[in-house]
Design a protein around this motif. Structure first.
Motif, mmCIF file in Angstrom:
data_model
loop_
_atom_site.group_PDB
_atom_site.id
_atom_site.type_symbol
_atom_site.label_atom_id
_atom_site.label_comp_id
_atom_site.label_asym_id
_atom_site.label_seq_id
_atom_site.Cartn_x
_atom_site.Cartn_y
_atom_site.Cartn_z
ATOM 1 N N ALA A 1 -1.069 -2.927 -7.746
ATOM 2 C CA ALA A 1 -2.127 -3.772 -7.183
ATOM 3 C C ALA A 1 -2.359 -5.039 -7.998
ATOM 4 C CB ALA A 1 -3.428 -2.980 -7.081
ATOM 5 N N LYS A 2 -1.710 -5.132 -9.157
ATOM 6 C CA LYS A 2 -1.899 -6.273 -10.059
ATOM 7 C C LYS A 2 -3.367 -6.427 -10.440
ATOM 8 C CE LYS A 2 2.118 -8.995 -8.593
ATOM 9 N NZ LYS A 2 2.842 -8.867 -9.878
ATOM 10 N N GLY B 1 7.257 -5.300 -10.867
ATOM 11 C CA GLY B 1 6.264 -5.195 -11.929
ATOM 12 C C GLY B 1 6.139 -3.797 -12.491
ATOM 13 N N TRP B 2 6.567 -2.786 -11.695
ATOM 14 C CA TRP B 2 6.376 -1.428 -12.199
ATOM 15 C C TRP B 2 7.499 -0.473 -11.801
ATOM 16 C CZ3 TRP B 2 5.926 2.320 -8.361
ATOM 17 C CH2 TRP B 2 5.632 1.853 -7.080
ATOM 18 N N SER B 3 8.436 -0.921 -10.994
ATOM 19 C CA SER B 3 9.455 0.003 -10.490
ATOM 20 C C SER B 3 10.865 -0.547 -10.725
ATOM 21 C CB SER B 3 9.249 0.219 -8.985
ATOM 22 O OG SER B 3 10.300 1.015 -8.459
ATOM 23 N N THR B 4 11.777 0.362 -11.044
ATOM 24 C CA THR B 4 13.191 -0.003 -11.158
ATOM 25 C C THR B 4 13.987 0.513 -9.957
ATOM 26 O OG1 THR B 4 13.654 1.996 -12.442
ATOM 27 C CG2 THR B 4 13.134 -0.002 -13.681
ATOM 28 N N ALA B 5 13.288 1.015 -8.938
ATOM 29 C CA ALA B 5 13.974 1.532 -7.756
ATOM 30 C C ALA B 5 14.821 0.431 -7.116
ATOM 31 C CB ALA B 5 12.945 2.048 -6.753
ATOM 32 N N PRO B 6 16.012 0.771 -6.620
ATOM 33 C CA PRO B 6 16.862 -0.251 -5.985
ATOM 34 C C PRO B 6 16.157 -0.896 -4.791
ATOM 35 C CG PRO B 6 18.080 1.796 -6.337
ATOM 36 C CD PRO B 6 16.643 2.093 -6.633
ATOM 37 N N ILE B 7 16.395 -2.189 -4.634
ATOM 38 C CA ILE B 7 15.843 -2.943 -3.509
ATOM 39 C C ILE B 7 16.997 -3.608 -2.765
ATOM 40 C CG2 ILE B 7 14.380 -4.870 -2.811
ATOM 41 C CD1 ILE B 7 12.687 -4.346 -5.312
ATOM 42 N N GLN C 1 0.837 -1.209 0.000
ATOM 43 C CA GLN C 1 0.000 0.000 0.000
ATOM 44 C C GLN C 1 0.871 1.258 0.000
ATOM 45 O OE1 GLN C 1 -2.424 -0.642 3.487
ATOM 46 N NE2 GLN C 1 -3.955 -1.827 2.369
ATOM 47 N N ALA C 2 1.927 1.254 0.815
ATOM 48 C CA ALA C 2 2.813 2.418 0.874
ATOM 49 C C ALA C 2 3.542 2.615 -0.446
ATOM 50 C CB ALA C 2 3.818 2.233 2.021
ATOM 51 N N ALA C 3 3.966 1.521 -1.058
ATOM 52 C CA ALA C 3 4.672 1.624 -2.336
ATOM 53 C C ALA C 3 3.777 2.214 -3.413
ATOM 54 C CB ALA C 3 5.181 0.251 -2.759
ATOM 55 N N GLU D 1 8.875 5.576 -13.805
ATOM 56 C CA GLU D 1 7.835 4.594 -14.009
ATOM 57 C C GLU D 1 6.537 5.021 -13.355
ATOM 58 O OE1 GLU D 1 10.055 4.724 -11.080
ATOM 59 O OE2 GLU D 1 10.965 3.035 -12.077
ATOM 60 N N GLN D 2 5.441 4.574 -13.903
ATOM 61 C CA GLN D 2 4.143 4.883 -13.344
ATOM 62 C C GLN D 2 3.439 3.574 -13.039
ATOM 63 O OE1 GLN D 2 2.954 7.876 -12.600
ATOM 64 N NE2 GLN D 2 4.839 8.838 -13.302
ATOM 65 N N PRO D 3 2.903 3.412 -11.821
ATOM 66 C CA PRO D 3 2.216 2.170 -11.512
ATOM 67 C C PRO D 3 0.920 1.996 -12.264
ATOM 68 C CG PRO D 3 2.065 3.703 -9.680
ATOM 69 C CD PRO D 3 3.012 4.301 -10.666
ATOM 70 N N LEU D 4 0.354 3.096 -12.801
ATOM 71 C CA LEU D 4 -0.896 3.007 -13.557
ATOM 72 C C LEU D 4 -0.634 3.220 -15.037
ATOM 73 C CD1 LEU D 4 -3.589 4.934 -11.486
ATOM 74 C CD2 LEU D 4 -3.414 2.482 -11.874
#
Length: 228
Positions: free
Chosen positions: A139-140, A69-75, A39-41, A124-127
């Motif tokens: 949210a897939k 699925g939608w982000s290239t941010a480092p993990i 949710q926070a992401a 990137e955009q999640p939508l």
């Protein structure tokens, strides 16, 4: 301000991480479990995530796969699991670094700085919205004017792979490797079946696809709408 998602079910460690990061000028989104993390992401689009693997509701691997699925941010994984298999699984799922507990705060902060230096700008955009359907990568979920569309896990993985590369050709081999694994890179019939199902569910005219285009003998391409 750099946004960092911090996920850990240990409240003391979560608080210590949040305080340490905030003190260095980062904006943190702390989450004690996978549900809160996702949710926070979705609402903050973090620039980096620090994720524990052992969470009460889902494994941290699930968060990594969802973010990828939608982000290239480092993990960066921060886990008590020391075995090689856990590290391999996390890195294969999309993590960029792996730090084992117990750890030194100084080392973790240095790894965060290094990861942010290497990171590409977050665009990137999640939508993803088209005239026919909307895809919420965080949210897939896929929705059309008629409501939510139910996709199988395989259909979702295929669609996700294509829309992460808008306008670009994704070869058959790339898709098969990504969705089914390296042993299935010649099973092109799998793609024909599942792409036909996706078109039937999403395309306004499945027999004349507008968004999920076949490049005969080569691969497939997601063609988003052109901005007006």
């Amino acid at each position: 301000m750099t946004r960092i998602l911090v996920v850990d079910d240990d409240p003391h460690l979560l608080r210590a991480l949040t305080i340490a990061l905030n003190a260095r000028g980062y904006h943190t989104s702390p989450a004690p479990d996978a549900t809160a993390a996702l949710q926070a992401a979705a609402t903050t689009a973090p620039d980096l995530a620090v994720i524990d693997l052992g969470l009460p509701d889902l494994d941290g691997i699930n968060i990594i796969e969802s973010l990828r699925g939608w982000s290239t941010a480092p993990i960066i994984v921060l886990s008590a699991r020391h075995d090689e298999t856990a590290k391999i699984n996390a890195l294969d799922a999309g993590a960029d670094d792996y730090v084992t507990k117990p750890f030194g705060m100084g080392e973790l902060l240095a790894r965060i700085r290094a990861a942010l230096r290497r990171a590409a700008p977050a665009d990137e955009q999640p939508l993803i919205t088209t005239a026919a359907f909307t895809i919420d990568l965080a949210a897939k979920r896929v929705t059309t004017g008629g409501g939510e569309i139910r996709l199988t896990p395989t259909e979702w993985h295929l669609l996700e792979t294509l829309v992460r590369n808008p306008g670009r050709l994704v070869t058959q081999r790339q898709l098969l490797h990504e969705v089914w694994g390296p042993r299935y890179e010649k099973e092109t019939n799998y793609l024909r079946v599942h792409l036909a199902n996706l078109r039937r569910k999403l395309e306004p005219v499945p027999s004349n696809p507008r968004y999920l285009i076949t490049e005969p003998g080569i691969g497939y391409r997601f063609t988003p709408d052109t901005p007006a």
